[in-house]
Each structure stands twice: as structure tokens, then as C-alpha cells.
Motif scaffolding. Structure first.
Motif, mmCIF file in Angstrom:
data_model
loop_
_atom_site.group_PDB
_atom_site.id
_atom_site.type_symbol
_atom_site.label_atom_id
_atom_site.label_comp_id
_atom_site.label_asym_id
_atom_site.label_seq_id
_atom_site.Cartn_x
_atom_site.Cartn_y
_atom_site.Cartn_z
ATOM 1 N N PHE A 119 0.825 -1.209 0.000
ATOM 2 C CA PHE A 119 0.000 0.000 0.000
ATOM 3 C C PHE A 119 0.861 1.262 0.000
ATOM 4 N N LEU A 120 1.899 1.267 0.824
ATOM 5 C CA LEU A 120 2.739 2.465 0.975
ATOM 6 C C LEU A 120 3.832 2.565 -0.082
ATOM 7 N N GLY A 121 4.066 1.490 -0.803
ATOM 8 C CA GLY A 121 4.979 1.553 -1.941
ATOM 9 C C GLY A 121 6.455 1.414 -1.617
ATOM 10 N N GLY A 122 6.825 0.583 -0.687
ATOM 11 C CA GLY A 122 8.242 0.369 -0.414
ATOM 12 C C GLY A 122 8.488 -0.315 0.902
ATOM 13 N N LYS A 123 9.759 -0.583 1.162
ATOM 14 C CA LYS A 123 10.156 -1.275 2.391
ATOM 15 C C LYS A 123 9.776 -0.442 3.610
ATOM 16 N N ARG A 124 9.238 -1.112 4.611
ATOM 17 C CA ARG A 124 8.835 -0.469 5.858
ATOM 18 C C ARG A 124 9.116 -1.394 7.009
ATOM 19 N N ASP A 125 9.225 -0.809 8.182
ATOM 20 C CA ASP A 125 9.346 -1.606 9.397
ATOM 21 C C ASP A 125 7.989 -1.590 10.092
ATOM 22 N N TYR A 126 7.865 -2.413 11.111
ATOM 23 C CA TYR A 126 6.638 -2.439 11.899
ATOM 24 C C TYR A 126 6.492 -1.137 12.690
ATOM 25 N N GLY A 127 5.263 -0.838 13.044
ATOM 26 C CA GLY A 127 4.984 0.318 13.877
ATOM 27 C C GLY A 127 4.237 1.405 13.131
ATOM 28 N N GLU A 128 4.175 2.576 13.770
ATOM 29 C CA GLU A 128 3.477 3.720 13.183
ATOM 30 C C GLU A 128 4.278 4.248 12.004
ATOM 31 N N GLN A 129 3.581 4.609 10.946
ATOM 32 C CA GLN A 129 4.210 5.104 9.727
ATOM 33 C C GLN A 129 4.083 6.634 9.665
ATOM 34 N N PRO A 130 5.001 7.286 8.952
ATOM 35 C CA PRO A 130 4.929 8.757 8.899
ATOM 36 C C PRO A 130 3.756 9.284 8.067
ATOM 37 N N GLU A 131 3.279 8.492 7.113
ATOM 38 C CA GLU A 131 2.166 8.938 6.276
ATOM 39 C C GLU A 131 0.840 8.815 7.020
ATOM 40 N N ARG A 153 5.791 -10.628 16.712
ATOM 41 C CA ARG A 153 6.236 -9.701 17.757
ATOM 42 C C ARG A 153 5.002 -9.088 18.415
ATOM 43 N N PRO A 154 4.440 -9.748 19.404
ATOM 44 C CA PRO A 154 3.211 -9.246 20.025
ATOM 45 C C PRO A 154 3.379 -7.877 20.662
ATOM 46 N N GLU A 155 4.611 -7.516 21.047
ATOM 47 C CA GLU A 155 4.811 -6.208 21.669
ATOM 48 C C GLU A 155 4.404 -5.061 20.743
ATOM 49 N N ILE A 156 4.523 -5.255 19.431
ATOM 50 C CA ILE A 156 4.096 -4.209 18.478
ATOM 51 C C ILE A 156 2.577 -4.058 18.540
ATOM 52 N N TRP A 157 1.859 -5.168 18.634
ATOM 53 C CA TRP A 157 0.401 -5.110 18.776
ATOM 54 C C TRP A 157 0.031 -4.397 20.083
ATOM 55 N N HIS A 158 0.772 -4.653 21.145
ATOM 56 C CA HIS A 158 0.496 -3.981 22.426
ATOM 57 C C HIS A 158 0.779 -2.476 22.314
ATOM 58 N N GLN A 159 1.849 -2.101 21.628
ATOM 59 C CA GLN A 159 2.146 -0.677 21.420
ATOM 60 C C GLN A 159 1.021 -0.012 20.639
ATOM 61 N N PHE A 160 0.537 -0.702 19.612
ATOM 62 C CA PHE A 160 -0.575 -0.183 18.823
ATOM 63 C C PHE A 160 -1.809 0.017 19.706
ATOM 64 N N ALA A 161 -2.160 -0.987 20.484
ATOM 65 C CA ALA A 161 -3.340 -0.887 21.359
ATOM 66 C C ALA A 161 -3.187 0.262 22.360
ATOM 67 N N ASP A 162 -1.987 0.450 22.900
ATOM 68 C CA ASP A 162 -1.742 1.571 23.812
ATOM 69 C C ASP A 162 -1.972 2.908 23.109
ATOM 70 N N LYS A 163 -1.513 3.018 21.876
ATOM 71 C CA LYS A 163 -1.710 4.259 21.096
ATOM 72 C C LYS A 163 -3.185 4.472 20.813
ATOM 73 N N VAL A 164 -3.894 3.427 20.472
ATOM 74 C CA VAL A 164 -5.342 3.525 20.218
ATOM 75 C C VAL A 164 -6.040 4.046 21.468
ATOM 76 N N ARG A 165 -5.731 3.471 22.616
ATOM 77 C CA ARG A 165 -6.390 3.903 23.856
ATOM 78 C C ARG A 165 -6.070 5.360 24.178
ATOM 79 N N SER A 166 -4.867 5.811 23.869
ATOM 80 C CA SER A 166 -4.482 7.189 24.159
ATOM 81 C C SER A 166 -5.136 8.199 23.224
ATOM 82 N N GLN A 167 -5.690 7.730 22.120
ATOM 83 C CA GLN A 167 -6.282 8.602 21.112
ATOM 84 C C GLN A 167 -7.781 8.447 20.960
#
Length: 169
Positions: A119-131, A153-167
Motif C-alpha cells: 500500500f505504501l509503496g516500499g520497504k517499511r518496518d513495523y509500527g506507526e508510519q509517517p504517512e 512480535r506481540p509487543e508491536i500489537w500492544h504498542q498499537f493498542a496503547d496508542k489507540v487507547r491514548s487517542q
């Protein structure tokens, strides 16, 4: 070609989770993340994104938690390496952009690196994207497929859930 699985989208969604395409098991069951080895339903519950562990046939219940589901490629099923992304990428991107514009979630999270990178058109790492897509933040999460256990890596899913709850809106 008809969609393998219909989108689970609606108004007032907080999250849309997007895979590459329906698995063979999901296509057969007509339910998202239906393979018995898939960790999707477990990680949604473990991260607190759902208050209980749902079963694949209960996928429509996610709307109660303001979570929607879709896939980048709607017309094919199988493992990521079986999906003709190079041929379908442009149409898939446009369709997903239109779906996100229509439902306007706070977060679009790809449940596979393959889908996010396509979707983003190139190599990416896990986590929040700048776009962003308008007001929608984009994340790439590790695949919950049993075939992707080596990159789980379940910790990435936990980081995502934490961000969702904060927003929360």
C-alpha cells in the motif's frame, strides 16, 4: 471478480485492520482470520482491543468495538506469496483509499508487512508510519498467521493498542 470476503466497515470506526487477502481457510469459512493457527482473535483480546476473545464466525461483532476489517486485495485468497500484488497493486490501493475515506477511522493498521509495504509503496518496518490518510494514522503490525511465526512480535500489537487507547475520540 467478486470479493472473497465483504468489508466490515461502517461509520464511527476507530480502527480498520487490513490484511493482504483472505486466507484459504477464511475464504472457505466466509470469516476473517479463520485458520485455527491464526493468533488474530487472541491478540485482539490480549491487547484489550476486545473485552473477550471472539471466534472467527463472530467477526461482525467487532463493529460493537468500533473495529472494522478489510483486505488490500479483495478478489483473491491464499497466502501472501500467492497473491498477484504486482498486477493488482494500483487497483487495490485505490480501493482501500476510497474505503478509508468513506469510513474515516482514526487508525488503519495493516496486519501484515506485505500489505503495508504494498500500500505504501516500499520497504517499511513495523509500527506507526509517517504517512497519514487525511486524519487516519497508519500502522504496520506483525502478521498473526501461523506461517509468520518467525516474525511474530506481540509487543508491536500492544504498542498499537496503547496508542489507540491514548487517542480515543
Amino acid at each position: 471478480m467478486p470479493d472473497v470476503l465483504h468489508d466490515l466497515l461502517g461509520e464511527a470506526l476507530h480502527i480498520v485492520l487490513c490484511g493482504t487477502a483472505a486466507s484459504t481457510a477464511s475464504a472457505k469459512a466466509s470469516a476473517y482470520y479463520a485458520h485455527t493457527q491464526n493468533k488474530f482473535w487472541t491478540i485482539l483480546h490480549e491487547t484489550g482491543l476486545t473485552p473477550k476473545k471472539l471466534q472467527p464466525h463472530q467477526f461482525r461483532d467487532l463493529l460493537h468495538y468500533r473495529i472494522g476489517l478489510t483486505d488490500l486485495v479483495k478478489t483473491h485468497s491464499g497466502m501472501d506469496h500467492q497473491i498477484p500484488l504486482s498486477r493488482l497493486r494500483k487497483v487495490a490501493r485505490e480501493r482501500l483509499r476510497a474505503s478509508i475515506a468513506g469510513s474515516r477511522p482514526r487508525f488503519l493498521a495493516f496486519t501484515s508487512k506485505t500489505a503495508g509495504q504494498a500500500f505504501l509503496g516500499g520497504k517499511r518496518d513495523y509500527g506507526e508510519q509517517p504517512e497519514w490518510l487525511d486524519q487516519t494514522r497508519i500502522w504496520i503490525l506483525p502478521s498473526t498467521s501461523g506461517a509468520a511465526n518467525g516474525s511474530w512480535r506481540p509487543e508491536i500489537w500492544h504498542q498499537f493498542a496503547d496508542k489507540v487507547r491514548s487517542q480515543r475520540r
